[in-house]
Scaffold this active site. Structure first.
Site, PDB file in Angstrom:
ATOM      1  N   HIS A 172      -2.412   7.342  -4.690  1.00 27.38           N
ATOM      2  CA  HIS A 172      -2.563   6.210  -3.766  1.00 27.38           C
ATOM      3  C   HIS A 172      -2.725   4.946  -4.587  1.00 27.38           C
ATOM      4  O   HIS A 172      -3.346   4.951  -5.651  1.00 27.38           O
ATOM      5  CB  HIS A 172      -3.796   6.413  -2.882  1.00 27.38           C
ATOM      6  N   SER A 189       0.848  -1.181   0.000  1.00 24.52           N
ATOM      7  CA  SER A 189       0.000   0.000   0.000  1.00 24.52           C
ATOM      8  C   SER A 189       0.885   1.232   0.000  1.00 24.52           C
ATOM      9  O   SER A 189       1.917   1.262   0.685  1.00 24.52           O
ATOM     10  CB  SER A 189      -0.904   0.012   1.234  1.00 24.52           C
ATOM     11  N   GLY A 198      -5.370  -4.933  15.453  1.00 20.40           N
ATOM     12  CA  GLY A 198      -4.324  -4.936  16.464  1.00 20.40           C
ATOM     13  C   GLY A 198      -3.045  -5.589  16.013  1.00 20.40           C
ATOM     14  O   GLY A 198      -2.107  -5.744  16.803  1.00 20.40           O
ATOM     15  N   VAL A 241      -2.338  -3.182  -3.615  1.00 18.27           N
ATOM     16  CA  VAL A 241      -2.745  -4.515  -4.078  1.00 18.27           C
ATOM     17  C   VAL A 241      -2.599  -5.451  -2.888  1.00 18.27           C
ATOM     18  O   VAL A 241      -1.632  -5.358  -2.126  1.00 18.27           O
ATOM     19  CB  VAL A 241      -1.897  -5.010  -5.280  1.00 18.27           C
ATOM     20  N   ARG A 242      -3.555  -6.354  -2.719  1.00 18.59           N
ATOM     21  CA  ARG A 242      -3.544  -7.176  -1.512  1.00 18.59           C
ATOM     22  C   ARG A 242      -4.256  -8.505  -1.752  1.00 18.59           C
ATOM     23  O   ARG A 242      -5.113  -8.622  -2.631  1.00 18.59           O
ATOM     24  CB  ARG A 242      -4.228  -6.433  -0.366  1.00 18.59           C
ATOM     25  N   GLY A 276      -1.502  -4.754  12.860  1.00 15.22           N
ATOM     26  CA  GLY A 276      -0.708  -3.842  12.056  1.00 15.22           C
ATOM     27  C   GLY A 276       0.169  -2.969  12.935  1.00 15.22           C
ATOM     28  O   GLY A 276       0.142  -3.038  14.164  1.00 15.22           O
ATOM     29  N   HIS A 296       2.663  12.123  -1.403  1.00 14.46           N
ATOM     30  CA  HIS A 296       2.244  13.517  -1.298  1.00 14.46           C
ATOM     31  C   HIS A 296       3.368  14.417  -1.818  1.00 14.46           C
ATOM     32  O   HIS A 296       4.328  14.704  -1.088  1.00 14.46           O
ATOM     33  CB  HIS A 296       1.948  13.895   0.162  1.00 14.46           C
ATOM     34  N   HIS A 299     -20.089  13.004   3.869  1.00 11.02           N
ATOM     35  CA  HIS A 299     -20.432  14.187   4.655  1.00 11.02           C
ATOM     36  C   HIS A 299     -20.104  15.474   3.912  1.00 11.02           C
ATOM     37  O   HIS A 299     -20.602  16.549   4.279  1.00 11.02           O
ATOM     38  CB  HIS A 299     -19.705  14.152   6.006  1.00 11.02           C
TER      39      HIS A 299
END
Length: 308
Positions: free
Chosen positions: A112, A98, A264, A115-116, A266, A102, A181
């Site tokens: 961004h 990942s 928990g 791949v996973r 990562g 910036h 939002h």
């Protein structure tokens, strides 16, 4: 429903991911004269771990991260079973690359990609696996040339593996990277897919590798064109204002961020490396009508078929 017909070749995908991480970092560094990626390898007691690479305070890249992770867990977190309740309670294994880049220049867009592969092991079930990933672009000042190039690369990455994949994954990207939002998309989109397991593991692997390989083809020409353009303090201020939208999406909506923090397993510093180093939230930020700033939301951040 996820494919359960074959046991995935995890090691083959892991070898690819590590080579992809190397390739992307080398490509970014080829434009960055003043600094290089810092590598931080980490391990968990259960055998999981990763290789975090971060670049910061460069002449071209203000902050970027290209992360490899491979984690194992005894129980799926809530974010992973909202749409898959039948897998609740299963052991899991997840590995991927990942990245978020910036750039410093407001005319160079944030990018961004990821791949996973996700595998769930549950008693009395064959291993359940699926791929996910894609890439998307977040400009602050748009250029039609860049948008067309980005989407052409996205099209060429997936269309050979299934007719209509580009339009399907583009639509998914537009709908996923959307700030409900705010009533606006995060950027100009690209590709997004999840729960992908159409056909054999080998077919899926080939498409996902094509997506991973397409990222530098899509992004590097844009970065090369824009990173040296002169800009004003006002344009820099607008960039920092718009970065706030990026932060809002990642913390409020992003499934990968939620999974990493909820599991928990990562590494928090690695998970949050996607956040920009400088950002501003200005109450009722003033944007003049018919300005280059207003053109971002009025023109670029609207649903378009850039390849029409």
């Amino acid at each position: 429903m996820a494919n359960t017909s074959t046991v995935p070749d995890i090691q083959a995908f892991k070898r690819y991911l590590l080579s992809l991480q190397d390739h992307i970092c080398d490509s970014i560094e080829s434009l960055e004269p003043s600094t290089k990626f810092h590598e931080d390898a980490w391990d968990r007691e259960n055998g999981g771990g990763g290789r975090t690479r971060v670049i910061a305070n460069g002449d071209v890249i203000e902050k970027g991260g290209v992360n490899f992770s491979h984690v194992l867990g005894d129980k799926l977190p809530p974010s992973a079973t909202v749409n898959r309740p039948e897998l609740a309670g299963g052991r899991f294994e997840a590995l991927g690359v990942s990245l978020v880049i910036h750039p410093k220049n407001p005319f160079a867009p944030t990018s961004h990609a990821n791949v996973r592969l996700f595998i769930v092991y549950k008693e009395d079930m064959e291993p359940v696996w699926w791929f996910g990933g894609g890439f998307d672009l977040t400009p602050y000042y748009g250029f039609d040339e860049d948008c067309i190039h980005w989407h052409q690369a996205a099209h060429d990455a997936v269309e050979p593996y299934g007719q209509g994949y580009y339009q399907k994954f583009k639509k998914w990207c537009d709908e996923y990277f959307y700030l409900k939002h705010r009533g606006e998309p995060r950027g100009i989109g690209g590709l997004f897919f999840d729960d992908f397991n159409e056909g054999s593991f080998e077919h899926c692997l080939a498409m996902v590798e094509s997506v991973g390989n397409a990222y530098t083809k899509a992004y590097m020409p844009i970065l090369e064109r824009r990173h040296l353009l002169p800009f004003t303090d006002q344009q820099r201020d607008f960039q920092l204002h718009r970065r706030g939208r990026y932060v809002e999406f990642n913390l409020v909506f992003d499934r990968g961020t939620h999974f990493g923090l909820q599991s928990g397993l990562g590494r928090t510093e690695s998970i949050l490396m996607s956040l920009p180093p400088e950002v501003r939230w200005t109450y009722e930020y003033p944007i003049a009508p018919n300005s280059e700033e207003s053109k971002l939301t009025d023109y670029y951040l609207t649903s378009k078929d850039w390849l029409a």
